[in-house]
Design a protein around this motif. Structure first.
Motif, PDB file in Angstrom:
ATOM      1  N   GLN A 256       0.829  -1.204   0.000  1.00 26.55           N
ATOM      2  CA  GLN A 256       0.000   0.000   0.000  1.00 26.55           C
ATOM      3  C   GLN A 256       0.861   1.251   0.000  1.00 26.55           C
ATOM      4  O   GLN A 256       0.595   2.203  -0.738  1.00 26.55           O
ATOM      5  CB  GLN A 256      -0.914  -0.007   1.235  1.00 26.55           C
ATOM      6  N   PHE A 257       1.902   1.251   0.836  1.00 29.66           N
ATOM      7  CA  PHE A 257       2.788   2.412   0.900  1.00 29.66           C
ATOM      8  C   PHE A 257       3.431   2.679  -0.459  1.00 29.66           C
ATOM      9  O   PHE A 257       3.479   3.823  -0.922  1.00 29.66           O
ATOM     10  CB  PHE A 257       3.879   2.195   1.948  1.00 29.66           C
ATOM     11  N   LYS A 258       3.912   1.617  -1.100  1.00 32.56           N
ATOM     12  CA  LYS A 258       4.584   1.789  -2.383  1.00 32.56           C
ATOM     13  C   LYS A 258       3.614   2.309  -3.433  1.00 32.56           C
ATOM     14  O   LYS A 258       3.962   3.201  -4.229  1.00 32.56           O
ATOM     15  CB  LYS A 258       5.194   0.460  -2.841  1.00 32.56           C
ATOM     16  N   LEU A 278      12.023   3.249  -6.813  1.00 33.74           N
ATOM     17  CA  LEU A 278      13.290   3.228  -6.087  1.00 33.74           C
ATOM     18  C   LEU A 278      13.189   4.081  -4.819  1.00 33.74           C
ATOM     19  O   LEU A 278      13.571   3.640  -3.726  1.00 33.74           O
ATOM     20  CB  LEU A 278      14.412   3.756  -6.982  1.00 33.74           C
ATOM     21  N   ILE A 279      12.672   5.286  -4.960  1.00 31.11           N
ATOM     22  CA  ILE A 279      12.535   6.183  -3.804  1.00 31.11           C
ATOM     23  C   ILE A 279      11.590   5.585  -2.770  1.00 31.11           C
ATOM     24  O   ILE A 279      11.851   5.638  -1.559  1.00 31.11           O
ATOM     25  CB  ILE A 279      12.043   7.580  -4.245  1.00 31.11           C
ATOM     26  N   ALA A 280      10.500   4.991  -3.238  1.00 35.53           N
ATOM     27  CA  ALA A 280       9.540   4.372  -2.318  1.00 35.53           C
ATOM     28  C   ALA A 280      10.197   3.242  -1.522  1.00 35.53           C
ATOM     29  O   ALA A 280      10.012   3.134  -0.302  1.00 35.53           O
ATOM     30  CB  ALA A 280       8.334   3.845  -3.090  1.00 35.53           C
ATOM     31  N   ASP A 281      10.975   2.395  -2.198  1.00 33.02           N
ATOM     32  CA  ASP A 281      11.652   1.285  -1.523  1.00 33.02           C
ATOM     33  C   ASP A 281      12.654   1.797  -0.482  1.00 33.02           C
ATOM     34  O   ASP A 281      12.702   1.301   0.649  1.00 33.02           O
ATOM     35  CB  ASP A 281      12.376   0.403  -2.540  1.00 33.02           C
ATOM     36  N   LEU A 282      13.440   2.783  -0.864  1.00 35.41           N
ATOM     37  CA  LEU A 282      14.445   3.320   0.050  1.00 35.41           C
ATOM     38  C   LEU A 282      13.786   4.019   1.239  1.00 35.41           C
ATOM     39  O   LEU A 282      14.263   3.933   2.375  1.00 35.41           O
ATOM     40  CB  LEU A 282      15.377   4.282  -0.699  1.00 35.41           C
ATOM     41  N   THR A 283      12.686   4.698   0.976  1.00 37.87           N
ATOM     42  CA  THR A 283      11.959   5.363   2.058  1.00 37.87           C
ATOM     43  C   THR A 283      11.355   4.350   3.015  1.00 37.87           C
ATOM     44  O   THR A 283      11.396   4.517   4.236  1.00 37.87           O
ATOM     45  CB  THR A 283      10.838   6.267   1.492  1.00 37.87           C
ATOM     46  N   VAL A 290       5.922   9.290   3.627  1.00 34.02           N
ATOM     47  CA  VAL A 290       5.758   9.755   2.244  1.00 34.02           C
ATOM     48  C   VAL A 290       6.400  11.123   2.046  1.00 34.02           C
ATOM     49  O   VAL A 290       6.899  11.437   0.960  1.00 34.02           O
ATOM     50  CB  VAL A 290       4.257   9.802   1.874  1.00 34.02           C
ATOM     51  N   ARG A 291       6.442  11.945   3.111  1.00 30.53           N
ATOM     52  CA  ARG A 291       7.068  13.262   2.974  1.00 30.53           C
ATOM     53  C   ARG A 291       8.546  13.150   2.658  1.00 30.53           C
ATOM     54  O   ARG A 291       9.099  13.985   1.943  1.00 30.53           O
ATOM     55  CB  ARG A 291       6.855  14.074   4.261  1.00 30.53           C
ATOM     56  N   THR A 292       9.188  12.102   3.184  1.00 28.35           N
ATOM     57  CA  THR A 292      10.592  11.875   2.848  1.00 28.35           C
ATOM     58  C   THR A 292      10.727  11.566   1.362  1.00 28.35           C
ATOM     59  O   THR A 292      11.628  12.081   0.680  1.00 28.35           O
ATOM     60  CB  THR A 292      11.166  10.720   3.686  1.00 28.35           C
ATOM     61  N   SER A 293       9.827  10.726   0.844  1.00 29.58           N
ATOM     62  CA  SER A 293       9.845  10.415  -0.594  1.00 29.58           C
ATOM     63  C   SER A 293       9.705  11.680  -1.416  1.00 29.58           C
ATOM     64  O   SER A 293      10.425  11.887  -2.408  1.00 29.58           O
ATOM     65  CB  SER A 293       8.699   9.452  -0.942  1.00 29.58           C
ATOM     66  N   ARG A 294       8.762  12.539  -1.022  1.00 24.02           N
ATOM     67  CA  ARG A 294       8.530  13.790  -1.740  1.00 24.02           C
ATOM     68  C   ARG A 294       9.780  14.664  -1.749  1.00 24.02           C
ATOM     69  O   ARG A 294      10.180  15.214  -2.764  1.00 24.02           O
ATOM     70  CB  ARG A 294       7.395  14.575  -1.072  1.00 24.02           C
ATOM     71  N   THR A 310      21.754  10.627  -1.016  1.00 24.22           N
ATOM     72  CA  THR A 310      20.915  11.329  -0.042  1.00 24.22           C
ATOM     73  C   THR A 310      20.449  10.393   1.060  1.00 24.22           C
ATOM     74  O   THR A 310      20.482  10.742   2.243  1.00 24.22           O
ATOM     75  CB  THR A 310      19.699  11.969  -0.751  1.00 24.22           C
ATOM     76  N   PHE A 311      20.039   9.186   0.714  1.00 25.25           N
ATOM     77  CA  PHE A 311      19.604   8.243   1.740  1.00 25.25           C
ATOM     78  C   PHE A 311      20.777   7.773   2.600  1.00 25.25           C
ATOM     79  O   PHE A 311      20.616   7.516   3.798  1.00 25.25           O
ATOM     80  CB  PHE A 311      18.874   7.057   1.118  1.00 25.25           C
ATOM     81  N   GLU A 312      21.970   7.681   2.009  1.00 24.42           N
ATOM     82  CA  GLU A 312      23.154   7.358   2.805  1.00 24.42           C
ATOM     83  C   GLU A 312      23.402   8.444   3.832  1.00 24.42           C
ATOM     84  O   GLU A 312      23.748   8.172   4.996  1.00 24.42           O
ATOM     85  CB  GLU A 312      24.378   7.193   1.887  1.00 24.42           C
ATOM     86  N   LEU A 313      23.213   9.700   3.414  1.00 22.54           N
ATOM     87  CA  LEU A 313      23.367  10.825   4.330  1.00 22.54           C
ATOM     88  C   LEU A 313      22.327  10.755   5.450  1.00 22.54           C
ATOM     89  O   LEU A 313      22.638  10.959   6.625  1.00 22.54           O
ATOM     90  CB  LEU A 313      23.230  12.137   3.545  1.00 22.54           C
ATOM     91  N   PHE A 314      21.078  10.439   5.097  1.00 22.56           N
ATOM     92  CA  PHE A 314      20.016  10.307   6.095  1.00 22.56           C
ATOM     93  C   PHE A 314      20.397   9.254   7.148  1.00 22.56           C
ATOM     94  O   PHE A 314      20.253   9.480   8.351  1.00 22.56           O
ATOM     95  CB  PHE A 314      18.703   9.905   5.434  1.00 22.56           C
ATOM     96  N   ARG A 315      20.852   8.093   6.659  1.00 18.69           N
ATOM     97  CA  ARG A 315      21.199   7.015   7.591  1.00 18.69           C
ATOM     98  C   ARG A 315      22.412   7.372   8.448  1.00 18.69           C
ATOM     99  O   ARG A 315      22.445   7.034   9.637  1.00 18.69           O
ATOM    100  CB  ARG A 315      21.459   5.704   6.812  1.00 18.69           C
TER     101      ARG A 315
END
Length: 320
Positions: A256-258, A278-283, A290-294, A310-315
């Motif tokens: 549902q999220f994806k 890709l963004i949905a999976d990483l989020t 969903v705001r992170t995806s946006r 960017t996701f590496e930076l987040f983690r």
């Protein structure tokens, strides 16, 4: 980075801007005078409150360069780290850009919750104010409901609880006279003056302008409040009682999220389906918001390398 508040990040940004602006000048003078020292600043140069500065020193973001009985000088411990922190925070802050959608298309891309969709449409069509509170963890679609209403209703105003203030809410309602006030992260709207402003708007339909100990004037407003938050644990009972009984949303499944994320990213953020997936999976593997995806879609577009970076930076800077 979760140990830093928005105010802390704002202070770090001010410090970084000062150092980028002033340190080259200071270093040039040091070279002229043959001085071998690292540039630094005193608190009043920024300026920064002592208690905030102490916190940034304790967390390792600011270091003490020199200390005596009469003065202490500081500088950022790592300018690049602060640049990354600021970039991350700005990427994570999401505010909707108004897009026109028809009322008939309201909630079109939100998966499930047909009964809540029907209720919200009734509330929006109601002649008298009715207030709705949506509660649930990330990955429940709360924010999407607010955003769709913002897009479909020209008289709606959107605020984020963590960035709002009582004076700001009162000013917004007085000056813009919204028919609908959308509050995301209402659980972060915890200051007494903020809550009293909201209570006054919801209970009496009035907002007051106060000067000193005197109420200078009162403005009547007719506004529906639709709010969302992760929890209602800290909301005072007198505020909760102004809403319909809270609606507790259950988290989306991965599928549902994806579906929701891909729908929104491809329709509103101009990325390809492949990139949206890709963004949905990483989020989903990061914070399920969903705001992170946006934010990532807006920051990186269709650039896969930038998305991964960017996701590496987040983690790297997440609390966990």
């Amino acid at each position: 980075m979760q140990d830093l508040s928005d105010e802390d990040i704002a202070i770090l940004k001010k410090i970084l801007e000062y150092e980028e602006r002033e340190f080259p000048k200071i270093l040039e003078k040091y070279r002229e005078w043959n001085i071998n020292a690292e540039p630094s600043w005193e608190w009043h140069k920024i300026p920064v409150p002592a208690i905030k500065l102490r916190k940034l020193v304790e967390r390792g973001y600011v270091k003490i360069v020199y200390k005596s009985r009469s003065s202490t000088t500081y500088r950022l411990a790592d300018q690049n780290q602060v640049r990354e922190l600021i970039k991350m925070r700005e990427a994570m802050i999401y505010k909707p850009e108004r897009k026109e959608i028809n009322f008939d298309d309201l909630f079109k891309y939100i998966v499930g919750y047909d009964d809540i969709k029907e209720l919200l449409k009734k509330v929006l069509k109601s002649e008298k104010p009715i207030h709705v509170l949506l509660i649930g963890p990330p990955a429940t679609g709360k924010t999407l409901f607010l955003e769709d209403i913002y897009h479909a209703c020209p008289d709606a105003e959107y605020v984020i609880g963590s960035e709002a203030s009582g004076l700001g809410l009162a000013k917004l309602v007085r000056e813009r006279r919204p028919g609908i006030l959308l509050i995301d992260e209402i659980d972060k709207l915890l200051k007494a003056e903020d809550l009293s402003t909201l209570l006054s708007i919801m209970e009496s339909g009035r907002t007051r302008r106060v000067k000193g100990d005197e109420i200078t004037d009162v403005v009547s407003v007719d506004v529906k409040v639709i709010a969302a938050g992760n929890t209602d644990k800290y909301l005072p009972p007198e505020l909760k009682s102004r809403f319909l009984p809270p609606l507790y949303l259950k988290p989306y499944t991965y599928e549902q999220f994806k579906a929701v994320a891909v729908n929104y990213l491809t329709n509103f953020e101009n990325v390809t389906k492949e990139i949206a997936e890709l963004i949905a999976d990483l989020t989903w593997n990061f914070d399920k918001d969903v705001r992170t995806s946006r934010s990532v879609a807006r920051l990186c577009g269709n650039d896969k390398n930038e998305i991964y970076k960017t996701f590496e930076l987040f983690r790297k800077y997440s609390k966990s």
